[in-house]
Design a protein around this motif. Sequence first.
Motif, PDB file in Angstrom:
ATOM      1  N   SER A 193      -2.921   7.793  -5.087  1.00 48.54           N
ATOM      2  CA  SER A 193      -4.095   7.023  -5.492  1.00 48.54           C
ATOM      3  C   SER A 193      -4.295   7.123  -6.994  1.00 48.54           C
ATOM      4  N   TRP A 252       0.842  -1.199   0.000  1.00 51.21           N
ATOM      5  CA  TRP A 252       0.000   0.000   0.000  1.00 51.21           C
ATOM      6  C   TRP A 252       0.873   1.244   0.000  1.00 51.21           C
ATOM      7  N   GLN A 262      -3.952   3.159  -2.663  1.00 53.24           N
ATOM      8  CA  GLN A 262      -3.716   2.232  -3.772  1.00 53.24           C
ATOM      9  C   GLN A 262      -2.503   1.382  -3.435  1.00 53.24           C
ATOM     10  N   ARG A 263      -2.385   0.246  -4.100  1.00 58.72           N
ATOM     11  CA  ARG A 263      -1.218  -0.613  -3.942  1.00 58.72           C
ATOM     12  C   ARG A 263      -0.236  -0.328  -5.070  1.00 58.72           C
ATOM     13  N   ASP A 282     -10.162   5.862   2.411  1.00 54.37           N
ATOM     14  CA  ASP A 282     -10.301   4.821   1.398  1.00 54.37           C
ATOM     15  C   ASP A 282     -10.478   5.413   0.004  1.00 54.37           C
ATOM     16  N   GLU A 288      -9.948   2.984  -2.516  1.00 49.92           N
ATOM     17  CA  GLU A 288     -10.024   1.709  -3.235  1.00 49.92           C
ATOM     18  C   GLU A 288     -11.457   1.220  -3.389  1.00 49.92           C
TER      19      GLU A 288
END
Length: 235
Positions: free
Chosen positions: A94, A88, A223-224, A133, A135
Amino acid sequence: AGMECAIVLGKRGFRRVHLVDADPEPGGILRWVPSLPGLGEWRRLLNWRVIQLERLKQVEVICGLELDAQGIREYGAELVILATGARWAADGRSGFTHAAIPGADSGLPHVLTPEQVMVAGKRPPGERVIVYDCEGYYMAAGLAELLAGEGHRVELVTCLEQIAPICDQTLEGPMLRRRLHDAGVSLRREVSVTAIEPGRATGHDEFDEPVELLADGIVLVTQRCSDDALYRELQ
């Protein structure tokens, strides 16, 4: 992905397959995701592959071995496949902004990533926590419920129109949001965080009106990012 790839290669008749993992056991993120509230059954995704690998005599699982580019080149394998993994973003990057959030740095006590919470045991330095968040899946909701269960006052903030909208596609959304409500988690939709500092975060809502969020810590679920440096070096 690495485990599944080794299984496929073994079943396709490759003479010798080594699944090498730098960690003490394989599985990546699935080693700790089942520890999130309500996701214990996800452990089966890892357990099934462990059993399949044990049945394939030509596949050897080697854990606790971290290879660099030179080590891979000297390993002696005719074919190398890299399951890069991902972590992450530690800076709030993001897919919506493609940029870091000013003040977001997981090296600071009041900024956390999911891995820090679940693997390293890091916790916010106070009672009030924001889980941010971008995601829209299970991770932010699971962390929010976990921290609320530990006694934190949690607010789940998302830049999306709904809390965990991807879970609606698996018919889990309404139940998940009910669980959060029952756990005492406050829910705030369509708010984008644009800056973080000790004690608060600032941003704007869907109408570009300013928003101030008071919190002792913020968990970034934005985001990853692929751990692809080794792949690029070999390439």
